[in-house]
Write an enzyme that holds these catalytic residues in place. Structure first.
Site, PDB file in Angstrom:
ATOM      1  N   ASP A   1      -7.016   4.639  -4.482  1.00 10.22           N
ATOM      2  CA  ASP A   1      -7.687   4.467  -3.184  1.00 10.22           C
ATOM      3  C   ASP A   1      -8.304   5.836  -2.894  1.00 10.22           C
ATOM      4  O   ASP A   1      -8.513   6.627  -3.836  1.00 10.22           O
ATOM      5  CB  ASP A   1      -6.676   4.045  -2.098  1.00 10.22           C
TER       6      ASP A   1
ATOM      7  N   LYS B   1       0.859  -1.186   0.000  1.00  9.16           N
ATOM      8  CA  LYS B   1       0.000   0.000   0.000  1.00  9.16           C
ATOM      9  C   LYS B   1       0.889   1.227   0.000  1.00  9.16           C
ATOM     10  O   LYS B   1       2.034   1.170   0.451  1.00  9.16           O
ATOM     11  CB  LYS B   1      -0.890   0.005   1.252  1.00  9.16           C
TER      12      LYS B   1
HETATM   13  P1  NDP Z   1     -12.997   8.050  -2.633  1.00  6.44           P
HETATM   14  O1  NDP Z   1     -11.930   9.036  -2.415  1.00  6.44           O
HETATM   15  O2  NDP Z   1     -13.545   7.871  -4.001  1.00  6.44           O
HETATM   16  O3  NDP Z   1     -14.239   8.366  -1.681  1.00  6.44           O
HETATM   17  C1  NDP Z   1     -14.094   8.394  -0.295  1.00  6.44           C
HETATM   18  C2  NDP Z   1     -15.430   8.776   0.316  1.00  6.44           C
HETATM   19  O4  NDP Z   1     -15.344   8.648   1.737  1.00  6.44           O
HETATM   20  C3  NDP Z   1     -15.820  10.206   0.060  1.00  6.44           C
HETATM   21  O5  NDP Z   1     -17.209  10.313   0.025  1.00  6.44           O
HETATM   22  C4  NDP Z   1     -15.238  10.929   1.277  1.00  6.44           C
HETATM   23  O6  NDP Z   1     -15.878  12.145   1.569  1.00  6.44           O
HETATM   24  C5  NDP Z   1     -15.494   9.916   2.353  1.00  6.44           C
HETATM   25  N1  NDP Z   1     -14.491  10.070   3.423  1.00  6.44           N
HETATM   26  C6  NDP Z   1     -13.142  10.061   3.298  1.00  6.44           C
HETATM   27  N2  NDP Z   1     -12.540  10.266   4.479  1.00  6.44           N
HETATM   28  C7  NDP Z   1     -13.534  10.396   5.363  1.00  6.44           C
HETATM   29  C8  NDP Z   1     -13.574  10.638   6.760  1.00  6.44           C
HETATM   30  N3  NDP Z   1     -12.450  10.805   7.484  1.00  6.44           N
HETATM   31  N4  NDP Z   1     -14.800  10.691   7.353  1.00  6.44           N
HETATM   32  C9  NDP Z   1     -15.924  10.504   6.616  1.00  6.44           C
HETATM   33  N5  NDP Z   1     -15.951  10.302   5.292  1.00  6.44           N
HETATM   34  C10 NDP Z   1     -14.773  10.244   4.684  1.00  6.44           C
HETATM   35  O7  NDP Z   1     -12.445   6.661  -2.050  1.00  6.44           O
HETATM   36  P2  NDP Z   1     -12.913   5.188  -2.372  1.00  6.44           P
HETATM   37  O8  NDP Z   1     -14.396   5.147  -2.573  1.00  6.44           O
HETATM   38  O9  NDP Z   1     -12.030   4.650  -3.409  1.00  6.44           O
HETATM   39  O10 NDP Z   1     -12.526   4.443  -1.019  1.00  6.44           O
HETATM   40  C11 NDP Z   1     -13.417   4.354   0.091  1.00  6.44           C
HETATM   41  C12 NDP Z   1     -12.953   3.242   1.006  1.00  6.44           C
HETATM   42  O11 NDP Z   1     -12.935   1.995   0.282  1.00  6.44           O
HETATM   43  C13 NDP Z   1     -11.547   3.381   1.593  1.00  6.44           C
HETATM   44  O12 NDP Z   1     -11.505   2.802   2.872  1.00  6.44           O
HETATM   45  C14 NDP Z   1     -10.702   2.543   0.645  1.00  6.44           C
HETATM   46  O13 NDP Z   1      -9.504   2.105   1.252  1.00  6.44           O
HETATM   47  C15 NDP Z   1     -11.658   1.392   0.392  1.00  6.44           C
HETATM   48  N6  NDP Z   1     -11.385   0.618  -0.808  1.00  6.44           N
HETATM   49  C16 NDP Z   1     -11.371   1.204  -2.038  1.00  6.44           C
HETATM   50  C17 NDP Z   1     -11.132   0.453  -3.160  1.00  6.44           C
HETATM   51  C18 NDP Z   1     -11.214   1.040  -4.528  1.00  6.44           C
HETATM   52  O14 NDP Z   1     -11.148   0.255  -5.502  1.00  6.44           O
HETATM   53  N7  NDP Z   1     -11.395   2.330  -4.700  1.00  6.44           N
HETATM   54  C19 NDP Z   1     -10.817  -0.983  -3.066  1.00  6.44           C
HETATM   55  C20 NDP Z   1     -10.948  -1.527  -1.738  1.00  6.44           C
HETATM   56  C21 NDP Z   1     -11.193  -0.733  -0.655  1.00  6.44           C
HETATM   57  P3  NDP Z   1     -15.170  13.556   1.211  1.00  6.44           P
HETATM   58  O15 NDP Z   1     -15.376  13.742  -0.251  1.00  6.44           O
HETATM   59  O16 NDP Z   1     -15.888  14.527   2.061  1.00  6.44           O
HETATM   60  O17 NDP Z   1     -13.717  13.394   1.598  1.00  6.44           O
END
Ligand code: NDP
Length: 447
Positions: free
Chosen positions: A168, A128
């Site tokens: 991510d 990572k």
């Molecule tokens: P994105 O950046 O596309 O979206 C993240 C989302 O989570 C946004 O809506 C963001 O809101 C919100 N968010 C981020 N930080 C916080 C926080 N501290 N408190 C509340 N909301 C928060 O990321 P992904 O959708 O790609 O990833 C989301 C999760 O899924 C992560 O844990 C990631 O590790 C996991 N994941 C992702 C994969 C992928 O293929 N993308 C694969 C496997 C796991 P805001 O816009 O306000 O920051």
């Protein structure tokens, strides 16, 4: 030494060696605790010191990322790549750009990735990376200059057969594009060194949708076992990023209803079902806040504070935002409101106490290692297509994803049963993921 004291010794040393990294401690504690029955039945794992080796990254790279903002000021961020375990394949795992990133977050994510990648059945080790850079509010040119500087150092440590990063939080198609361009320019090599690439230059169909779709596919397997129909299901999905959007899309395609989504500021509730077109436009195109949804849908409501989303009554809860976003209180509220399935789209979004509450109250709980493995699985398929110089159709990639998620469900189910904990998918995922890596490490000697 008994299996239990071996585990305690490994954990104590890990905490001593990695001070001030609570997320890493939490992730390791959960895996180590699940492995007690495995060590009792397979003492050779203790003899070969698999646990002390598996909790120690093979390599950690930490570097300065200097870049110039639009006001011609020099900015400095910190970059990380943790190459955790390569027993079953090249390191593979995403890159996160978020101000909360520090070494402990990257270690926790890299550690989880080892077992997740193993569960997919594909040849991928765990790693990572990331940076404390915040893409929010930055211009495209600032993001490009940052990505180029980040890759200028990272490119010395990665490669198509060495380490293949992906996206991510904060890293989507735009960032992958800028990083790929810089890698190619410095290394003079067009290869599948990153996944999540654009379709015109080596990306795979379904990669964008993969994590969210995969999450819903595994929930669908559970629902079949429970004889439930999507038409009767009300769901809440936290976050409104890549995972949340495509989980919502697949739920809607299958006939379910999603009534709430969030971002880090608050959540929206729409009793008629979330209009995903609006969310996609706000989040993917215009990079706006979820609050603005209510400007377009007058019956919808917005509540400040993202954790309140768990007060919304639902049958299925899918935390898809970030780590530790669903605590014990939230779990109790969900249970009281009749939630029957929780699936982790995000990595470690549920605190250990909340996960325990789900298990105790017989709510089906699908841990992220299994439930969100669809993203890295299709990344693995992207690597395979790059090696073959081929591009598969959407239908083929989607069918492969569905099959992988079905197999993951089978393997976590049977591992949980084999070790006397039927229905405990936390243990099932940790054990099934671990066994393949442990056997490979034993076969490869002390390295
Ligand atoms: P994105 O950046 O596309 O979206 C993240 C989302 O989570 C946004 O809506 C963001 O809101 C919100 N968010 C981020 N930080 C916080 C926080 N501290 N408190 C509340 N909301 C928060 O990321 P992904 O959708 O790609 O990833 C989301 C999760 O899924 C992560 O844990 C990631 O590790 C996991 N994941 C992702 C994969 C992928 O293929 N993308 C694969 C496997 C796991 P805001 O816009 O306000 O920051």
């Amino acid at each position: 030494m008994s299996a239990k004291s071996h585990i305690e010794a490994v954990y104590d040393q890990l905490v001593r060696r990695n001070p001030g990294e609570p997320e890493f401690h939490q992730a390791a504690r959960e895996v180590l605790d699940s492995l007690l029955p495995v060590l009792e039945r397979n003492p050779e794992i203790i003899d070969s010191a698999i646990l002390p080796r598996i909790v120690e990254p093979e390599r950690v790279v930490m570097f300065r990322v200097p870049w110039i903002d639009d006001r011609a000021k020099v900015q400095v961020n910190r970059g990380f790549r943790v190459q955790f375990n390569s027993a079953i394949g090249p390191y593979k795992g995403g890159i996160r750009f978020h101000p909360s990133v520090y070494l402990g977050i990257i270690k926790f994510l890299g550690f989880e990735q080892i077992f997740k990648n193993s569960l997919t059945g594909l040849m991928m080790g765990g790693g990572k990376g990331g940076s404390d850079f915040d893409p929010k509010g930055k211009s495209d040119m600032e993001v490009m200059r940052f990505c180029q500087s980040f890759m200028t150092e990272l490119c010395k440590h990665i490669g198509a057969d060495t380490d293949v990063p992906a996206g991510d939080i904060g890293v989507g198609g735009r960032e992958i594009g800028y990083m790929f361009g810089q890698y190619k320019r410095i290394r003079n090599c067009f290869e599948g060194v990153l996944t999540g690439k654009g379709l015109e230059w080596g990306g795979s169909l379904v990669r964008t949708e993969a994590t969210g779709y995969g999450l819903v596919y595994i929930v669908d397997e559970v629902m079949r076992d429970m004889n439930k129909n999507w038409e009767d299901m009300t769901c809440t999905v936290s976050g409104s990023g890549n995972v949340a959007i495509y989980a919502t899309q697949k739920i809607q395609q299958l006939g379910g209803k999603v009534v709430a989504m969030s971002d880090s500021n608050g959540y929206i509730y729409d009793a008629d079902g979330i209009n995903l077109q609006t969310v996609k436009r706000l989040k993917e195109v215009e990079r706006r806040r979820i609050k603005d949804y209510c400007d377009f849908h007058k019956k919808a409501t917005y509540t400040e504070g993202c954790n309140g989303i768990w007060n919304v009554k639902c049958d299925i809860a899918l935390p898809c935002a970030t780590q530790n976003e669903l605590d014990e209180q939230a779990a109790k509220t969900l249970i009281k409101n009749g939630c029957i399935i929780t699936g982790e789209g995000a990595n470690m979004p549920t605190t250990p106490e909340a996960a325990q509450a789900f298990l105790t109250n017989k709510v089906v709980f699908l841990p992220g290692k299994a439930a969100n493995a669809g993203g890295v699985a299709v990344s693995g398929l992207e690597m395979a297509q790059n090696s073959q110089r081929q591009s598969w159709t959407f239908e083929k990639a989607d069918a492969e994803l569905r099959n992988i998620m079905r197999n993951i469900y089978k393997s976590i189910n049977s591992a949980a049963e084999a070790y006397g904990m039927p229905g405990n998918y936390i243990a099932g995922a940790n054990i099934a993921g671990f066994m393949k890596v442990a056997k490979s490490m034993m076969a490869q000697g002390v390295v």
